[in-house]
Design a protein around this motif. Structure first.
Motif, mmCIF file in Angstrom:
data_model
loop_
_atom_site.group_PDB
_atom_site.id
_atom_site.type_symbol
_atom_site.label_atom_id
_atom_site.label_comp_id
_atom_site.label_asym_id
_atom_site.label_seq_id
_atom_site.Cartn_x
_atom_site.Cartn_y
_atom_site.Cartn_z
ATOM 1 N N LYS A 82 66.248 -25.879 22.796
ATOM 2 C CA LYS A 82 66.983 -25.306 21.509
ATOM 3 C C LYS A 82 68.146 -26.409 21.108
ATOM 4 C CE LYS A 82 64.653 -21.426 22.327
ATOM 5 N NZ LYS A 82 63.489 -21.086 21.221
ATOM 6 N N THR A 83 68.404 -27.168 21.933
ATOM 7 C CA THR A 83 69.544 -27.987 21.497
ATOM 8 C C THR A 83 68.707 -29.316 20.596
ATOM 9 O OG1 THR A 83 70.705 -27.753 23.556
ATOM 10 C CG2 THR A 83 71.347 -29.616 22.338
ATOM 11 N N LYS A 84 67.889 -29.945 21.076
ATOM 12 C CA LYS A 84 67.100 -30.781 20.406
ATOM 13 C C LYS A 84 65.750 -30.750 20.492
ATOM 14 C CE LYS A 84 70.374 -34.662 20.069
ATOM 15 N NZ LYS A 84 70.636 -35.951 20.512
ATOM 16 N N GLU A 221 81.592 -28.011 21.059
ATOM 17 C CA GLU A 221 81.091 -27.788 19.556
ATOM 18 C C GLU A 221 79.368 -28.026 19.432
ATOM 19 O OE1 GLU A 221 81.970 -32.067 20.052
ATOM 20 O OE2 GLU A 221 83.017 -30.178 20.535
ATOM 21 N N LEU A 223 77.435 -26.906 21.417
ATOM 22 C CA LEU A 223 76.580 -25.783 21.949
ATOM 23 C C LEU A 223 76.790 -24.362 21.181
ATOM 24 C CD1 LEU A 223 77.728 -26.361 25.685
ATOM 25 C CD2 LEU A 223 75.769 -27.441 24.409
ATOM 26 N N ASP A 224 76.993 -24.665 19.794
ATOM 27 C CA ASP A 224 77.308 -23.519 18.896
ATOM 28 C C ASP A 224 75.896 -22.725 18.754
ATOM 29 O OD1 ASP A 224 79.860 -24.011 18.513
ATOM 30 O OD2 ASP A 224 79.566 -24.935 16.678
ATOM 31 N N HIS A 225 74.858 -23.453 19.471
ATOM 32 C CA HIS A 225 73.640 -22.699 19.023
ATOM 33 C C HIS A 225 73.417 -21.626 20.152
ATOM 34 C CE1 HIS A 225 72.900 -26.343 21.310
ATOM 35 N NE2 HIS A 225 71.737 -25.794 21.921
ATOM 36 N N PHE A 226 74.230 -21.608 21.408
ATOM 37 C CA PHE A 226 74.175 -20.691 22.479
ATOM 38 C C PHE A 226 75.366 -19.805 21.979
ATOM 39 C CE2 PHE A 226 72.705 -24.389 24.712
ATOM 40 C CZ PHE A 226 71.465 -24.106 24.910
ATOM 41 N N SER A 227 75.049 -18.416 22.534
ATOM 42 C CA SER A 227 76.215 -17.458 22.538
ATOM 43 C C SER A 227 76.872 -17.252 23.702
ATOM 44 C CB SER A 227 75.393 -16.199 22.125
ATOM 45 O OG SER A 227 74.486 -15.716 23.108
ATOM 46 N N LYS A 233 78.047 -20.441 27.348
ATOM 47 C CA LYS A 233 77.200 -21.312 26.580
ATOM 48 C C LYS A 233 76.979 -22.850 27.622
ATOM 49 C CE LYS A 233 79.231 -20.499 22.217
ATOM 50 N NZ LYS A 233 80.197 -20.909 21.176
ATOM 51 N N TYR A 237 73.260 -24.002 28.475
ATOM 52 C CA TYR A 237 72.616 -25.584 28.392
ATOM 53 C C TYR A 237 72.334 -26.120 29.438
ATOM 54 C CZ TYR A 237 72.911 -30.307 26.812
ATOM 55 O OH TYR A 237 72.854 -31.685 26.441
ATOM 56 N N GLU A 240 68.974 -24.822 30.276
ATOM 57 C CA GLU A 240 67.745 -25.489 29.394
ATOM 58 C C GLU A 240 67.371 -26.874 29.816
ATOM 59 O OE1 GLU A 240 67.858 -26.672 24.498
ATOM 60 O OE2 GLU A 240 69.337 -27.278 25.790
#
Length: 285
Positions: A82-84, A221, A223-227, A233, A237, A240
């Motif tokens: 999800k990160t890259k 910043e 890790l904004d795609h995590f909640s 977060k 990560y 993942e």
């Protein structure tokens, strides 16, 4: 079979261990390297090069039973990342023109196979875990995280990964990431810092998580795609990245994929472009 040897730390050895009677081969790498040397040649030369490489490997190790593993066209890691994007840095990279024919030849002539949604590394890791008389044959450093014997068919030596080393290698890799596969890991954490942080096999996973918490608070910043909270977060990560670098070791690999070849195929290693390739990092998959 060559003489047995004593494992001393992580030092490579040149003699085939007595316990090993089969090789689980990274056929992706075999296909890539052989096809890369045949760019200006014809298909018959490709076939001869593949035969020579594989025969030389059997002769140098004294092992005639092989399992040839090929990556599937899809992989579960693409959904996890999800990160890259997983291997997103390889888009548009030109591959040898005979790469696909090389893999097809291995399937047709050496019982090559793939498992749905899995890379060759996952199949190899599961096979050498299930069959203790087998060893990985290839050059991929990532699979050294798997317990067992590893034969480097470029450097022509053996290395053993112990259970303790396996835990350290895996969790250090989680911290470092893998630039070849576009797995970011931790910012500015390389081999030295990862080794300094992850030192105890029994608590290696916790040590890696602690490093994630220490480092990623200053890069939250990213890790904004995590909640959730900052801690949550970072934990997501960490999960993942661990999933992306870990090899699957519990696939139900069948021994029917092993094939034993005649011991009189070759008497001595053939000369030519069959081995001695360098270890340049390229996209084998």
């Amino acid at each position: 079979m060559t003489d047995s040897i004593e494992v001393v730390g992580n030092a490579p050895v040149t003699k085939t261990p007595d316990i090993i009677t089969a090789l689980v081969v990274d056929a992706d790498i075999v296909a890539y390297r052989c096809s890369a040397t045949c760019q200006e040649s014809d298909i018959d030369t490709l076939h001869n090069t593949l035969d020579g490489f594989i025969n030389n490997m059997m002769i140098r190790t004294g092992i005639r039973t092989l399992m040839m593993c090929i990556s599937d066209s899809t992989n579960f890691r693409y959904q996890i990342a999800k990160t890259k994007p997983y291997k997103g840095n390889r888009v548009g990279v030109e591959r040898p023109k005979y790469l696909i024919p090389a893999k097809e030849y291995i399937v047709d002539n050496y019982n090559g196979f793939s498992i749905d949604n899995m890379e060759a590394d996952d199949v190899i890791a599961s096979a050498i875990t299930k069959f203790p008389y087998s060893a990985h044959a290839g050059v991929d450093k990532d699979i050294r995280q798997v317990v067992g014997w590893h034969y480097n068919f470029v450097k022509l030596h053996w290395e053993y990964t112990s259970p303790e080393e396996s835990k350290l290698m895996l969790n250090r890799q989680v911290c470092m990431g893998d630039s070849q596969d576009n797995i970011p890991g931790l910012p500015r954490i390389g081999k030295v810092k990862a080794a300094k942080a992850v030192t105890d096999p029994d608590t290696a996973h916790l040590q890696a998580l602690e490093l994630y918490l220490d480092v990623m608070f200053d890069h939250i910043e990213l890790l904004d795609h995590f909640s959730g909270s900052e801690d949550e977060k970072i934990a997501q990560y960490f999960v993942e990245q661990t999933a992306l670098v870990s090899m699957m070791c519990d696939l139900d690999i069948q021994d029917k994929y092993f094939k034993t070849y005649s011991p009189d195929l070759l008497v001595t290693p053939q000369e030519g472009d069959f081995d001695g390739f360098d270890e340049t990092e390229v996209d084998y998959k």
